[in-house]
Design a protein around this motif. Structure first.
Motif, PDB file in Angstrom:
ATOM      1  N   ASN A   9       0.993  -1.181   0.463  1.00  0.00           N
ATOM      2  CA  ASN A   9       0.363  -0.042   0.452  1.00  0.00           C
ATOM      3  C   ASN A   9       0.933   1.091  -0.035  1.00  0.00           C
ATOM      4  OD1 ASN A   9      -1.590   2.249   0.485  1.00  0.00           O
ATOM      5  ND2 ASN A   9      -3.190   0.897   1.923  1.00  0.00           N
ATOM      6  N   ASN A  12       1.663   4.359   4.244  1.00  0.00           N
ATOM      7  CA  ASN A  12       2.519   3.088   5.430  1.00  0.00           C
ATOM      8  C   ASN A  12       2.294   4.092   6.755  1.00  0.00           C
ATOM      9  OD1 ASN A  12       4.344   1.375   6.355  1.00  0.00           O
ATOM     10  ND2 ASN A  12       5.611   2.388   6.210  1.00  0.00           N
ATOM     11  N   TRP A  13       1.939   4.903   6.491  1.00  0.00           N
ATOM     12  CA  TRP A  13       1.549   5.392   7.870  1.00  0.00           C
ATOM     13  C   TRP A  13       0.964   6.931   7.785  1.00  0.00           C
ATOM     14  CZ3 TRP A  13       1.388   4.172  13.032  1.00  0.00           C
ATOM     15  CH2 TRP A  13       1.248   4.940  13.939  1.00  0.00           C
ATOM     16  N   HIS A  55      -3.495  -3.316   7.597  1.00  0.00           N
ATOM     17  CA  HIS A  55      -3.901  -1.955   6.924  1.00  0.00           C
ATOM     18  C   HIS A  55      -2.762  -1.339   7.455  1.00  0.00           C
ATOM     19  CE1 HIS A  55      -8.064  -3.430   5.717  1.00  0.00           C
ATOM     20  NE2 HIS A  55      -7.742  -4.259   6.186  1.00  0.00           N
ATOM     21  N   SER A  56      -3.130   0.230   6.959  1.00  0.00           N
ATOM     22  CA  SER A  56      -2.093   1.031   7.543  1.00  0.00           C
ATOM     23  C   SER A  56      -1.998   1.818   8.326  1.00  0.00           C
ATOM     24  CB  SER A  56      -1.737   1.970   6.948  1.00  0.00           C
ATOM     25  OG  SER A  56      -1.260   1.727   5.199  1.00  0.00           O
TER      26      SER A  56
END
Length: 127
Positions: A9, A12-13, A55-56
């Motif tokens: 994805n 990332n954060w 999931h991020s």
């Protein structure tokens, strides 16, 4: 050239700046109906959005290098199943909707709001 996995994805954060973490945490907990965990990291306080891999993740952050803004990058938070449910709670939580639910064709719907800290934040959902 090595390619990224198709499961990778791009997000990332994320961190949403806050000047008053208590206020920002209360706002996001109210509009998403979640509980956020608070942690301290050096001279920064964070309130984490609940998430599970893959999931991020991310959260609210209050620290000397984090300043709320309506300009710059915009993150879109998950408003599924229908972002109108979140929009209906925003003004009651003390913030302003700046773009009502808008169709983006086959990609679903989007909206913008200015949060309790003055950040411009997007919402996205399939409905």
């Amino acid at each position: 050239m090595e390619r990224l996995s198709k499961d990778t994805n791009a997000l990332n954060w994320f961190e949403i700046p806050a000047t008053d973490l208590t206020r920002a945490k209360a706002f996001y907990e109210k509009i998403f109906e979640v509980e956020m965990m608070v942690i301290d990291m050096m001279d920064t306080k964070m309130a984490m959005f609940p998430t599970e891999p893959p999931h991020s993740g991310g959260g609210l952050v209050q620290g000397p290098d984090h300043k709320p803004s309506k300009e710059g990058a915009v993150i879109y938070l998950n408003g599924n199943p229908n972002l109108q449910l979140v929009l209906d709670r925003i003004e009651a939580a003390g913030a302003e909707i700046t773009l009502q639910k808008t169709s983006i064709g086959e990609s679903g719907f989007m909206a913008f709001f200015e949060d309790s800290e003055g950040n411009l934040v997007g919402l996205h959902s399939g409905e």
